[in-house]
Design a protein around this motif. Structure first.
Motif, PDB file in Angstrom:
ATOM      1  N   LEU A  32      -3.558   2.510  -4.715  1.00 35.52           N
ATOM      2  CA  LEU A  32      -4.702   2.717  -3.814  1.00 35.52           C
ATOM      3  C   LEU A  32      -6.006   2.864  -4.595  1.00 35.52           C
ATOM      4  O   LEU A  32      -7.063   2.397  -4.157  1.00 35.52           O
ATOM      5  CB  LEU A  32      -4.448   3.936  -2.924  1.00 35.52           C
ATOM      6  CG  LEU A  32      -3.315   3.731  -1.908  1.00 35.52           C
ATOM      7  CD1 LEU A  32      -2.837   5.054  -1.349  1.00 35.52           C
ATOM      8  CD2 LEU A  32      -3.758   2.808  -0.773  1.00 35.52           C
ATOM      9  N   ALA A  33      -5.919   3.480  -5.783  1.00 32.49           N
ATOM     10  CA  ALA A  33      -7.116   3.620  -6.623  1.00 32.49           C
ATOM     11  C   ALA A  33      -7.570   2.238  -7.111  1.00 32.49           C
ATOM     12  O   ALA A  33      -8.774   1.957  -7.159  1.00 32.49           O
ATOM     13  CB  ALA A  33      -6.827   4.530  -7.808  1.00 32.49           C
ATOM     14  N   SER A  34      -6.618   1.370  -7.442  1.00 33.81           N
ATOM     15  CA  SER A  34      -6.978   0.011  -7.895  1.00 33.81           C
ATOM     16  C   SER A  34      -7.665  -0.762  -6.768  1.00 33.81           C
ATOM     17  O   SER A  34      -8.626  -1.496  -7.004  1.00 33.81           O
ATOM     18  CB  SER A  34      -5.740  -0.773  -8.326  1.00 33.81           C
ATOM     19  OG  SER A  34      -5.010  -0.042  -9.249  1.00 33.81           O
ATOM     20  N   VAL A  35      -7.148  -0.609  -5.564  1.00 31.74           N
ATOM     21  CA  VAL A  35      -7.753  -1.301  -4.418  1.00 31.74           C
ATOM     22  C   VAL A  35      -9.185  -0.794  -4.210  1.00 31.74           C
ATOM     23  O   VAL A  35     -10.128  -1.578  -4.041  1.00 31.74           O
ATOM     24  CB  VAL A  35      -6.913  -1.090  -3.126  1.00 31.74           C
ATOM     25  CG1 VAL A  35      -7.630  -1.646  -1.910  1.00 31.74           C
ATOM     26  CG2 VAL A  35      -5.539  -1.730  -3.276  1.00 31.74           C
ATOM     27  N   SER A  36      -9.344   0.515  -4.268  1.00 31.77           N
ATOM     28  CA  SER A  36     -10.656   1.104  -4.044  1.00 31.77           C
ATOM     29  C   SER A  36     -11.648   0.670  -5.140  1.00 31.77           C
ATOM     30  O   SER A  36     -12.780   0.279  -4.842  1.00 31.77           O
ATOM     31  CB  SER A  36     -10.488   2.627  -4.002  1.00 31.77           C
ATOM     32  OG  SER A  36     -11.722   3.255  -4.119  1.00 31.77           O
ATOM     33  N   ARG A  37     -11.188   0.690  -6.411  1.00 29.41           N
ATOM     34  CA  ARG A  37     -12.066   0.260  -7.518  1.00 29.41           C
ATOM     35  C   ARG A  37     -12.477  -1.197  -7.397  1.00 29.41           C
ATOM     36  O   ARG A  37     -13.578  -1.584  -7.765  1.00 29.41           O
ATOM     37  CB  ARG A  37     -11.350   0.457  -8.860  1.00 29.41           C
ATOM     38  CG  ARG A  37     -11.669   1.780  -9.538  1.00 29.41           C
ATOM     39  CD  ARG A  37     -11.305   1.726 -11.005  1.00 29.41           C
ATOM     40  NE  ARG A  37      -9.948   1.249 -11.227  1.00 29.41           N
ATOM     41  CZ  ARG A  37      -8.863   2.022 -11.179  1.00 29.41           C
ATOM     42  NH1 ARG A  37      -8.984   3.308 -10.934  1.00 29.41           N
ATOM     43  NH2 ARG A  37      -7.660   1.513 -11.384  1.00 29.41           N
ATOM     44  N   ALA A  38     -11.561  -2.019  -6.858  1.00 32.03           N
ATOM     45  CA  ALA A  38     -11.858  -3.454  -6.712  1.00 32.03           C
ATOM     46  C   ALA A  38     -12.800  -3.716  -5.537  1.00 32.03           C
ATOM     47  O   ALA A  38     -13.209  -4.851  -5.309  1.00 32.03           O
ATOM     48  CB  ALA A  38     -10.556  -4.230  -6.528  1.00 32.03           C
ATOM     49  N   GLY A  39     -13.118  -2.675  -4.775  1.00 35.83           N
ATOM     50  CA  GLY A  39     -14.046  -2.839  -3.658  1.00 35.83           C
ATOM     51  C   GLY A  39     -13.376  -3.062  -2.323  1.00 35.83           C
ATOM     52  O   GLY A  39     -14.016  -3.421  -1.342  1.00 35.83           O
ATOM     53  N   GLY A  40     -12.049  -2.837  -2.274  1.00 33.23           N
ATOM     54  CA  GLY A  40     -11.319  -2.913  -1.005  1.00 33.23           C
ATOM     55  C   GLY A  40     -11.019  -1.512  -0.497  1.00 33.23           C
ATOM     56  O   GLY A  40     -11.625  -0.524  -0.933  1.00 33.23           O
ATOM     57  N   PHE A  41     -10.044  -1.426   0.408  1.00 34.35           N
ATOM     58  CA  PHE A  41      -9.699  -0.136   1.015  1.00 34.35           C
ATOM     59  C   PHE A  41      -8.217  -0.201   1.382  1.00 34.35           C
ATOM     60  O   PHE A  41      -7.762  -1.209   1.936  1.00 34.35           O
ATOM     61  CB  PHE A  41     -10.558   0.072   2.265  1.00 34.35           C
ATOM     62  CG  PHE A  41     -10.532   1.462   2.828  1.00 34.35           C
ATOM     63  CD1 PHE A  41     -11.459   2.404   2.408  1.00 34.35           C
ATOM     64  CD2 PHE A  41      -9.603   1.828   3.795  1.00 34.35           C
ATOM     65  CE1 PHE A  41     -11.460   3.699   2.933  1.00 34.35           C
ATOM     66  CE2 PHE A  41      -9.594   3.112   4.331  1.00 34.35           C
ATOM     67  CZ  PHE A  41     -10.532   4.048   3.895  1.00 34.35           C
ATOM     68  N   GLY A  42      -7.467   0.844   1.043  1.00 31.12           N
ATOM     69  CA  GLY A  42      -6.031   0.799   1.330  1.00 31.12           C
ATOM     70  C   GLY A  42      -5.569   1.967   2.188  1.00 31.12           C
ATOM     71  O   GLY A  42      -6.205   3.024   2.232  1.00 31.12           O
ATOM     72  N   PHE A  43      -4.455   1.747   2.862  1.00 32.73           N
ATOM     73  CA  PHE A  43      -3.833   2.774   3.710  1.00 32.73           C
ATOM     74  C   PHE A  43      -2.467   3.148   3.147  1.00 32.73           C
ATOM     75  O   PHE A  43      -1.740   2.284   2.668  1.00 32.73           O
ATOM     76  CB  PHE A  43      -3.657   2.265   5.141  1.00 32.73           C
ATOM     77  CG  PHE A  43      -4.928   2.283   5.940  1.00 32.73           C
ATOM     78  CD1 PHE A  43      -5.225   3.349   6.783  1.00 32.73           C
ATOM     79  CD2 PHE A  43      -5.847   1.241   5.837  1.00 32.73           C
ATOM     80  CE1 PHE A  43      -6.401   3.375   7.515  1.00 32.73           C
ATOM     81  CE2 PHE A  43      -7.036   1.262   6.562  1.00 32.73           C
ATOM     82  CZ  PHE A  43      -7.305   2.327   7.411  1.00 32.73           C
ATOM     83  N   VAL A  44      -2.136   4.428   3.228  1.00 28.75           N
ATOM     84  CA  VAL A  44      -0.801   4.868   2.814  1.00 28.75           C
ATOM     85  C   VAL A  44      -0.026   5.320   4.054  1.00 28.75           C
ATOM     86  O   VAL A  44      -0.567   6.015   4.920  1.00 28.75           O
ATOM     87  CB  VAL A  44      -0.891   6.008   1.762  1.00 28.75           C
ATOM     88  CG1 VAL A  44      -1.672   7.206   2.267  1.00 28.75           C
ATOM     89  CG2 VAL A  44       0.506   6.446   1.309  1.00 28.75           C
ATOM     90  N   ALA A  45       1.241   4.898   4.136  1.00 31.83           N
ATOM     91  CA  ALA A  45       2.066   5.258   5.296  1.00 31.83           C
ATOM     92  C   ALA A  45       2.667   6.644   5.120  1.00 31.83           C
ATOM     93  O   ALA A  45       3.254   6.944   4.086  1.00 31.83           O
ATOM     94  CB  ALA A  45       3.177   4.225   5.461  1.00 31.83           C
TER      95      ALA A  45
END
Ligand SMILES: Cc1cc2nc3c(=O)[nH]c(=O)nc-3n(C[C@H](O)[C@H](O)[C@H](O)COP(=O)(O)O)c2cc1C
Length: 336
Positions: A32-45
């Protein structure tokens, strides 16, 4: 201005209108940190996360992502305690599906949060605004994992956009590259929501063998089934065919309770609990034992996934390709 700025990128502060779907245990803090750093946004179930560990797990993710992530609640079980813990941990972005979303929205709204509702029909799109939903996630039937879509995304998405009464719609299912992003935007979406593509990312905490299977699979290797039902009964999902599925077919597709190896313990959860052959849990990175026998959730987008890439490259590659394709289509238009 950056390419493909939409209400989604503006609202969440994204570099690209790309969301990482919840991936079971694959959505680690690192992922999730990688997604956020890349400028995206992630969800955790939070689906089956023990209620007493939600607060500590979410605070670890929050530290890793600077608070830039959301949680996903599958409403087939009572999720009020997990919602409460997530709100207390400062989470303000909630994705929900399968069940009565209306019950959960008031608490989220009271805390100033936002609601993402994954739906698969025009009927639900018509109800969304009145329920207080902020974002519709339209899931096409070709998606990986559990399914709500009543039709493939190509026809479902514009129909949902038409019925959504102006609510922003995010497209999920069958999308893995820049052409998919461009198509989704053209059909009226404000962004894309991808699962399968991110399973085969370097940072996801899915089992490496599972990632290789996603890279190797074509649409012919996929099946829609209700087979992996321990923990979630009677709910269709799309998976890559594996030994559990093939043996069940060979034995004449017997009903639940009479299937081959029903009591087999194929591995153990990190807390030592046995993992049964027909459990819903997808194989995670450190899983030992028969990882291949578990549900290898994947959608038709597998046929567009050829490499296990870093998240950063996935996002940048999608935006680059979408720009190139837009230029190509635009040339076609001018030439006519
Ligand atoms: C491994 C995996 C686990 C998933 N788990 C969830 C989940 O817990 N909650 C949810 O809302 N969607 C879940 N999904 C579905 C995704 O949210 C999304 O709708 C789907 O992946 C889109 O299709 P695609 O795989 O072609 O990108 C999962 C998908 C995959 C591949």
């Amino acid at each position: 201005m950056m390419p493909f700025e939409t209400i989604l990128t503006k609202s969440l502060g994204l570099k690209a209108p790309i969301i990482a779907a919840p991936l079971g245990r694959g959505s680690s803090a690192h992922f999730l940190a990688s997604v956020s750093r890349a400028g995206g946004f992630g969800f955790v179930a939070l689906m089956h996360m023990p209620e007493d560990t939600v607060a500590s797990e979410l605070s670890a993710i929050s530290r890793a992502t600077n608070g830039r992530f959301g949680v996903n609640l599958t409403l087939i079980v009572d999720q009020r305690k997990r919602l409460e813990a997530a709100l207390a941990a400062g989470v303000r972005h909630f994705s929900m599906w399968h069940g009565d979303v209306a019950e959960y929205i008031p608490a989220i709204k009271k805390a100033g949060g936002q609601v993402f509702w994954t739906i698969g029909s025009v009927e639900d799109a018509r109800r969304a605004r009145q329920l207080g939903v902020d974002w519709i996630v339209a899931q096409g039937r070709e998606a990986g994992g559990h399914l709500v879509g009543s039709a493939p995304i190509m026809s479902l998405l514009p129909a949902i956009v038409d019925a959504a009464d102006g609510l922003p719609v995010i497209a999920a299912g069958g999308i893995a590259d820049g052409r998919g992003l461009l198509a989704a935007l053209s059909l009226g979406a404000c962004g894309i929501w991808m699962g399968t593509r991110f399973v085969a990312s370097q940072e996801s905490a899915n089992h490496p063998g599972y990632k290789d299977k996603v890279v190797g699979a074509t649409a012919a290797d996929l099946v829609e089934t209700k087979l992996f039902d321990s923990g979630w009964q009677d709910s269709p999902h799309r998976v890559i065919r594996n030994s559990t599925y093939e043996n069940w077919i060979k034995s004449g597709q017997p009903a639940n309770g009479r299937r081959p190896g029903e009591a087999d313990v194929i591995s153990r959860f990190p807390n030592g609990k046995p993992l049964l052959r027909y459990d819903v849990a997808a194989p995670w990175a450190t899983m030992e034992g028969e990882w291949e026998a578990g549900p290898l959730y994947a959608g038709a987008s597998t046929q567009l996934v050829h490499q296990i890439l870093p998240v950063d490259d996935i996002l940048a590659g999608i935006v680059d390709q979408a720009e190139r394709e837009l230029a190509r289509v635009s040339r076609l238009h001018k030439a006519s």
